[in-house]
Each structure stands twice: as C-alpha cells, then as structure tokens.
Design a protein around this motif. Structure first.
Motif, PDB file in Angstrom:
ATOM      1  N   PRO A   1       0.528  -1.209   0.184  1.00 35.17           N
ATOM      2  CA  PRO A   1       0.211  -0.266   0.229  1.00 35.17           C
ATOM      3  C   PRO A   1       1.064   1.037  -0.273  1.00 35.17           C
ATOM      4  O   PRO A   1       2.030   1.662   0.373  1.00 35.17           O
ATOM      5  CB  PRO A   1      -1.305  -0.150   1.595  1.00 35.17           C
ATOM      6  N   ILE A   2       0.246   2.037  -0.585  1.00 33.56           N
ATOM      7  CA  ILE A   2       1.181   3.968  -0.401  1.00 33.56           C
ATOM      8  C   ILE A   2       0.098   4.613   0.640  1.00 33.56           C
ATOM      9  O   ILE A   2      -0.594   4.713   0.532  1.00 33.56           O
ATOM     10  CB  ILE A   2       1.004   4.327  -2.116  1.00 33.56           C
ATOM     11  N   SER A   3       1.453   5.016   1.491  1.00 31.92           N
ATOM     12  CA  SER A   3       1.180   5.863   2.518  1.00 31.92           C
ATOM     13  C   SER A   3       1.184   7.431   2.205  1.00 31.92           C
ATOM     14  O   SER A   3       2.222   7.142   1.624  1.00 31.92           O
ATOM     15  CB  SER A   3       1.694   5.686   3.346  1.00 31.92           C
TER      16      SER A   3
ATOM     17  N   LEU B   1       1.139   3.115  12.138  1.00 30.70           N
ATOM     18  CA  LEU B   1       2.174   3.024  10.691  1.00 30.70           C
ATOM     19  C   LEU B   1       3.471   1.613  11.272  1.00 30.70           C
ATOM     20  O   LEU B   1       3.206   1.445  12.712  1.00 30.70           O
ATOM     21  CB  LEU B   1       3.084   4.351  11.199  1.00 30.70           C
ATOM     22  N   ASP B   2       3.585   1.497  10.297  1.00 31.61           N
ATOM     23  CA  ASP B   2       4.386   0.160  10.195  1.00 31.61           C
ATOM     24  C   ASP B   2       6.583   0.233  10.647  1.00 31.61           C
ATOM     25  O   ASP B   2       6.728   1.579  11.123  1.00 31.61           O
ATOM     26  CB  ASP B   2       5.147  -0.572   8.868  1.00 31.61           C
ATOM     27  N   SER B   3       6.893   0.322  10.931  1.00 31.07           N
ATOM     28  CA  SER B   3       8.284  -0.510  11.511  1.00 31.07           C
ATOM     29  C   SER B   3       9.220   0.882  10.535  1.00 31.07           C
ATOM     30  O   SER B   3      10.382   1.133  10.797  1.00 31.07           O
ATOM     31  CB  SER B   3       8.890  -1.619  11.459  1.00 31.07           C
ATOM     32  N   HIS B   4       8.677   1.105   8.751  1.00 31.86           N
ATOM     33  CA  HIS B   4       9.178   1.822   8.482  1.00 31.86           C
ATOM     34  C   HIS B   4       9.253   3.589   9.256  1.00 31.86           C
ATOM     35  O   HIS B   4       9.717   4.370   9.147  1.00 31.86           O
ATOM     36  CB  HIS B   4       8.657   2.754   7.187  1.00 31.86           C
TER      37      HIS B   4
ATOM     38  N   SER C   1      12.804   5.741   6.216  1.00 33.61           N
ATOM     39  CA  SER C   1      13.305   5.660   4.089  1.00 33.61           C
ATOM     40  C   SER C   1      13.714   6.383   3.997  1.00 33.61           C
ATOM     41  O   SER C   1      15.030   6.241   2.958  1.00 33.61           O
ATOM     42  CB  SER C   1      11.925   5.222   3.472  1.00 33.61           C
ATOM     43  N   ASP C   2      12.842   7.762   3.899  1.00 34.89           N
ATOM     44  CA  ASP C   2      13.877   9.220   3.659  1.00 34.89           C
ATOM     45  C   ASP C   2      14.167  10.001   4.603  1.00 34.89           C
ATOM     46  O   ASP C   2      14.501  11.337   4.001  1.00 34.89           O
ATOM     47  CB  ASP C   2      12.438   9.278   2.238  1.00 34.89           C
TER      48      ASP C   2
END
Length: 772
Positions: free
Chosen positions: A459-461, A524-527, A610-611
């Motif tokens: 999925p795109i968040s 939210l996930d672990s990212h 991630s960013d």
C-alpha cells in the motif's frame, strides 16, 4: 421520475359524510353519560364530540340513504375477503387521552375528513392528533389526504404499544397512479408513521408516489420503527416541496429488490433527510427502472446524527440524480455505508448492523441492469463532513464508483473508505471523479490516506497532517482497489508536572517539569520512528502559535535558559492502541527551572526512516507550576580561636585574623535569593561585647569588632552594626559559579589578653533570606 397530479381536495368515492365511517342507513341514536353520542348502523359505530350535533348528522341522512348501495358487489366481496368490513366501530376523538382507533380504510378516510375540518382544531383537539391502528388495513388506491391541519399527526400501528407485532398497511391499488397511500395536501404539516409494516412478501405491492406523498413546502414526515417491503411500485418517498424534512427514528428497514413494475427511486426529494440520533436504518433499493437512489428535485442534505447507523444497498446507476450539489453530514460515532451491487440478491437488513461475518443473504434471481456506478449522472459536487469517531464506507461489489467531485472534511473521523470487494478491480474510476480530503482534527491526529494497488504490491501511504488536505486524486484513481483515510498517528494531548525539592539519594536539589504526551497511538509500520518534542516557557500571558513554536523549539538543545527550553525523547515504537505504559515512553524532564508558572507545549515528530522525511502533529499545551523551594546553607559555628593569631605591637599583644578558615554560604534554592544578617542575639555566659567600631586597645575591655568579609563580592558585614548592611545576592543551585561564596573573619579585639580565665564569646547571628 414522474409528474405529480396536483391534489388539494380529498378524493374519496365511498365516504360522503366527514363524521361517518363506511356505513349504511343510520337506524338509531344513543346518548351516553360520558357526553358523547354514538351513531349506530348495521355495520359500524361512530363516536363524536358534543360539538357535532345530531342535526348535523341528520342533514346527511338522506344522501346516505340514497347511496346505500354505492359499493359494488365486487368491491363488497373484496372487502369481505380482505376482512376489512368489521363490526368494530371507529372510536376516539384524536386526543392523547382518547386516540382515534381505526380498524379499516374507511375509518382512516373518516378521520382524515374530521381533522381536515377547521372546526376540529377549535372545538375538539387543538394539539397533536393521535391515530391508533387496531388491525391490519388494506388501501385500494383511494388516498388518505390530510390537509389544512397544522397540528402534528401520529399514526401508530403498535399492537400493544410496546413495538411488538406491529399492524400492517397493505396496498392493492394502481402502483403508477398519481396518488400515494397518504398525502399531505397543504404546507407546514407534520406526520409521523410509527410501528407500522408497509407491505410484506405476501402483499408486495405499493405505489411509486410513496406511502405519503407531498408537493407542498415545509412538510415533515417522521418514520419511526417502520418496515417497508415492495416488489411492485417500490418507491417509499415522494416529497418534492421545498424545505421538506424526512426523519428516521428508531429502527427502520426498507426492501425493494425486484424487476417488477414501477420500482423506482428510494425517494424523490427536496430538503433534508435526517437519520436521527441512535437510530438504525437499513435500505435495499435494487430495481431495474429509473436512474438513481435519490432523485433530487432542488437541493438535498443528508444528516446522520450521533450514534446513528445507515446501511444502504443499491443497484442504481446513480447515487444522486440529476447533477445537483448534495451534502452528507455524519455526526460523531455515526456510521454511513453505501454498498453498490447490481445483483438483486441482498443482505438481510436485520443482519447488516452486526459483524460482516454474520451477514445473512436473501437470494433473488436477476440483476438491476446497471452498467455503471455513478455518484451523479454528470459533474457535480458531494460535500461530506464526517465527525469524531464516525465512519463512512463506499463499497462496490464490482463496478467502480465514478462521476463526482468528493470534497470530504474529516474532523477526527474513525475512517473514510472506498473499496471494491473484488480486490482486483478499482474502487473508483478516474472518469470525471476526484477526491479531496481535509484533516480538520481537533485532537492532533495525523491521518494516513492509504491506497492499495489493484495488483499485488505494498500500500502507498500519504500522511495528512492536522489542518492539511490530501493531494487531490484524479487521474490515478483507477490504480487502487482500496482507498482508506484513517488515523495513523494520534496524540490526545500533553500532560506535565512541576516539582522541586531535594533528592536524598543523589544529594542534589531539583526544580523540574516532567512532560509526556497522552493517548498516543500509531498504526504505521516499522519504517517509522518517533520523537516526543517539548518546548517549555514561563511566558504564560500568550499562547504561542505553531509557527512561533517551530522557530523557538531547538531539537539539539536540552536547556536554553532557566525560564524556557526545549527537550525531546526518542521513541522507537508506538502501539496502535494507546496505553498508560506507552504514553510513559514519551516522558522527558527539563530540570534547572526557576519556580513559577509555565506553559508546556508538546508534539510528536514522525520520521520516515526510508527517506528521513519528518511529519509533525500540531502543538498541544497546558500549564503547570513549580513551587518555590528554598534551601540555604549557613555556617553552624564561627570559632574565633581557630582563626586568630597573636602578635606584639609596641610591646603589647594584639589579636589578628589569619584568614585560614572560611565560612561558606550557599543557595540550594530554585530562586535567586538576597541574604544578610539582621539580628545578633547574646547568649548565656557571654562576656565580650561586639561593637561597631575598632576598640581602643589601651582603654576598652573585652570589646570585639567582628566582620564577615567576602572578597569576591566586595562585601563586609559588620556584626556590630546591622542597620544598613548590603545584601548578598546568590543565584539558584544550578549556577554553581554564583550560588555560593566564602566568608573570612575580620575585625579587632581590645583585650585584655593576660587573664586568669578565658573570655567567652557566645552570640547567635540571625540571617534574613528573601527571594529576589
């Protein structure tokens, strides 16, 4: 859509007198002790008030006699077969104490004539009109028209007025005639239908002008605990007058699912449709004729009030037709679900408010023939407001939603979801379609606008910050089978506690504020990782804006000054459900603060690993106080003998202070203090006088000039003269360079030095300590 025939007069082929029900010749008149008059015939009894006199009745008698055979044999047979010709009389006058009790269609028509007469409200009942059904009733197309009576009308079908085994109203007339079952023939009227079943599987016919149609302005129809079922003429509502109001109260179900004749919209309407607080309304409108679920005649507002639930199953080509702006308001903890499915099979309305795993399906062969699933038939705007903990679901079983501009304002909603149950087809098409969602949170929630691709993929968040809007989606809508706008990171608030004192374990004072965020959760996930951030200030006169706080907060500085400062606490994970334990992980302490009132601002930073993009909740704030804490260390004893030497001057002994001993005074308070000696108290056994000036060594006896001298502060305290001493200013405990000083002794002693017994000096020095 159809044209309505204008009706302002009651059309009734069988009732010729407004105070009679279905009857033949009057044969007897009986007066009773209760003041009412009962008129007897061989079929019925009518109760009327004294104001309707016998003369009034007799004026109509000849007409009735000449028309005694106005019912054809076929109609009489029909009524007898339908069990509508009863020996039970219409009674009551419509008041709450004596409601009309009706047993058949003629009774309803008679009641309508009575209450339509202007004399009814002036002589019989000036308030609400109560009509109780006493049996199932069949209407054959002769519409019951209420007109001119501005007082509310309530038609109640409860068999025992406990909503158990309600009575039914059936219809056997023409499903396409220009008449409904009931009508409001003038403006500014209110009618309530409650505890009634309209139609059934066995009697599945109705009229497509609704069971109560009106074209007049400002009319209100209340629906309370009603069940509606139709396979022909299935259109429950037709209210096209301006400012119409349709209220759903209690538990209501509507089922129209058939390829039968003249099954059209759920409603042709203009005005406001309100699903009232705590109500549950389940609607099935799946038919092969007409375009829309609702045909909008001029304007439409739908309101789902607090805790109400609405579940709509539609097989219509459009949600709304024609393309006129519409609004949908969903109040706190309410739920609105629109399920498109062009198959006639439907979920049993009695199960739709339970868990989906317990749904029960009613199988109906065929489909509606809809080949598209549109919000509108062409470009138009649907404004949606969804309040705290409310839910909005647009679900399709196959054809994607399209054609409409959706402007959604979410104020702490639980979820907004668009979903295709096939999981491989899009929930929405890009054709003339756009979605814009604003996050108008009042409790500091970051939302995740999650888009799940039609094909396999993550999925795109899109994180939508407080008081911000999502990116408007248009061209790429068809890429996703689920679009869900749901709380991602929530911060309920900030808590803080000021404290001051002395830590026995570390043997250090403290003056601090401990802050933590409250009701913190994240899906939210672990990212993602997090950081609780706080700015603390003693400026309590102004509430700082987010922009100002963003400039003041320094993420790398723990303490800026001792009247304000920044502090943060990294947090690796946050649970999806807030807990006291998880809130404590956001706790951070700012120490070394002056006593006083403070405002604490707190927010949560959300970091995408991630960013390294960082998102922030808005700042929450509250105030707290650090109580004054005062602790000053003073010498407990000044021992002059340990600090003096003797020398000979002109062959005479003299006492001098050698400055080998120092006497510290330190401030352990959370305040700036001013300190000085203010009182000298002579104690027992003292035999030395402390004097302000240097004594005469030759003449004075046992006189001592005594001074406390602090060279760093250029300070001398003459203990013989306490009237105008300079105060010593010491900083709080954390300023270790300026919170203390050392004193030396100075002065002179007169002697004598050669004595048979020691001279005793015994005084207590009292200091005043005042915060600055």
């Amino acid at each position: 859509m159809k044209k309505i025939i204008s009706i302002s007069l009651l059309i009734n082929f069988y009732i010729l007198c407004p105070i009679f029900s279905f009857a033949e010749n009057i044969t007897d008149t009986t007066s009773t002790a209760d003041g009412n008059t009962y008129y007897s015939s061989n079929n019925s009894m009518i109760e009327t008030k004294n104001s309707l006199t016998t003369e009034t009745i007799n004026d109509k008698e000849s007409t009735l006699s000449s028309s005694s055979d106005y019912l054809s044999k076929e109609k009489k047979a029909y009524f007898e077969q339908a069990n509508l010709v009863m020996s039970t009389s219409l009674t009551g006058n419509g008041t709450v104490a004596s409601p009309f009790k009706v047993y058949n269609a003629d009774h309803l028509a008679t009641v309508a004539k009575m209450i339509n007469d202007s004399s009814y409200t002036t002589t019989t009942n000036s308030g609400t009109v109560y009509i109780n059904l006493m049996s199932d009733i069949t209407l054959d197309g002769n519409m019951i028209n209420f007109i001119n009576n501005r007082n509310p009308i309530i038609i109640d079908g409860a068999t025992n007025h406990n909503n158990v085994n309600n009575f039914s109203i059936f219809f056997t007339g023409n499903s396409t005639s220009g008449y409904g079952l009931f009508s409001l023939g003038s403006a500014n009227m209110t009618i309530t239908f409650k505890n009634i079943n309209f139609g059934s599987k066995e009697f599945a016919k109705n009229n497509y002008y609704g069971f109560c149609q009106t074209t007049k302005a400002n009319n209100t129809i209340n629906i309370q605990d009603v069940n509606y079922y139709a396979e022909e003429g299935g259109q429950p509502f037709y209210s096209t007058g301006s400012n119409s109001v349709l209220n759903f109260i209690g538990y209501n179900t509507f089922v129209v699912t058939s390829n039968g004749v003249s099954n059209q919209e759920f409603a042709e309407f203009s005005g406001a449709i309100n699903f009232k607080e705590d109500s549950k309304t389940a609607i099935v409108q799946k038919t092969n004729t007409s375009l829309a679920f609702i045909w909008i005649h001029s304007n439409l507002t739908m309101n789902v009030e607090s805790n109400a639930e609405v579940f709509i199953q539609s097989g219509k080509t459009e949600l709304f037709y024609p393309s006129k702006p519409a609004s949908l308001n969903i109040d706190s903890k309410a739920k609105f679900t629109y399920l498109f499915d062009n198959k006639l099979t439907y979920i049993d309305p009695s199960t739709v408010f339970a868990d989906p795993s317990t749904y029960q399906y009613i199988t109906v062969t065929g489909n509606t023939g809809a080949t598209s699933n549109n919000f509108f038939d062409s470009n138009s705007t649907l404004d949606i407001f969804i309040d705290e903990q409310a839910q909005l679901n647009f679900i399709t079983s196959n054809l994607p939603f399209q054609t409409g501009k959706l402007v959604i304002n979410s104020q702490d909603s639980s979820s907004v979801k668009f979903m295709n149950q096939t999981q491989t087809n899009p929930a929405l098409n890009s054709k003339n379609t756009s979605i814009d969602i604003k996050n108008s949170t009042t409790n500091n929630t970051i939302y995740n606008f999650r888009k799940s691709p039609n094909k396999n993929g993550d999925p795109i968040s899109e994180l939508v910050l407080p008081n911000k809007s999502s990116e408007t989606l248009t061209n790429n809508l068809s890429n996703y089978n689920v679009l869900a706008f749901e709380p991602a990171v929530k911060v309920g608030g900030v808590s803080a506690m000021g404290s001051s004192g002395f830590d026995v374990e570390s043997k250090t004072p403290f003056s601090k504020i401990t802050s933590q965020l409250t009701d913190v959760s994240s899906t939210l996930d672990s990212h993602y990782t997090y950081k609780a951030q706080y700015y603390i200030t003693s400026d309590t006169n102004n509430i700082l804006s987010d922009t100002t706080l963003n400039n003041l907060y320094k993420d790398t500085v723990q303490v800026a000054t001792h009247i304000d400062g920044s502090i943060n606490k990294p947090v690796n994970t946050i649970p999806s459900t807030p807990t006291i334990t998880s809130d404590k992980t956001t706790s951070a302490t700012l120490n070394h603060l002056f006593s006083g009132m403070y405002i604490i601002y707190g927010r949560l930073a959300v970091i995408n690993t991630s960013d390294n993009q960082t998102f922030y909740t808005t700042w929450n704030h509250l105030s707290t106080e650090i109580k004054p804490y005062q602790a000053v260390t003073l010498p407990t004893l000044i021992d002059i003998n340990a600090d003096v030497n003797y020398r000979s001057v002109n062959n005479k002994p003299e006492l001098i202070f050698n400055n080998k001993t120092t006497y510290p005074i330190s401030n352990q308070s959370n305040q700036i203090i001013n300190i000085k000696p203010t009182l000298l108290i002579e104690k027992n056994q003292n035999n030395i006088d402390i004097v302000p000036d240097k004594p005469n060594i030759n003449n004075d006896k046992k006189k001592l000039q005594l001074q406390l001298i602090s060279n760093p502060y250029n300070l001398q305290w003459n203990l013989g003269d306490l009237t105008s001493l300079q105060s010593l200013e010491l900083q709080p405990y954390w300023d270790t360079s300026h919170n203390k000083t050392n004193f030396n002794l100075g002065g002179a002693y007169s002697g004598p030095y050669l004595t048979t017994s020691p001279a005793t000096l015994n005084y207590t020095v009292v200091f005043s300590i005042n915060p600055k």
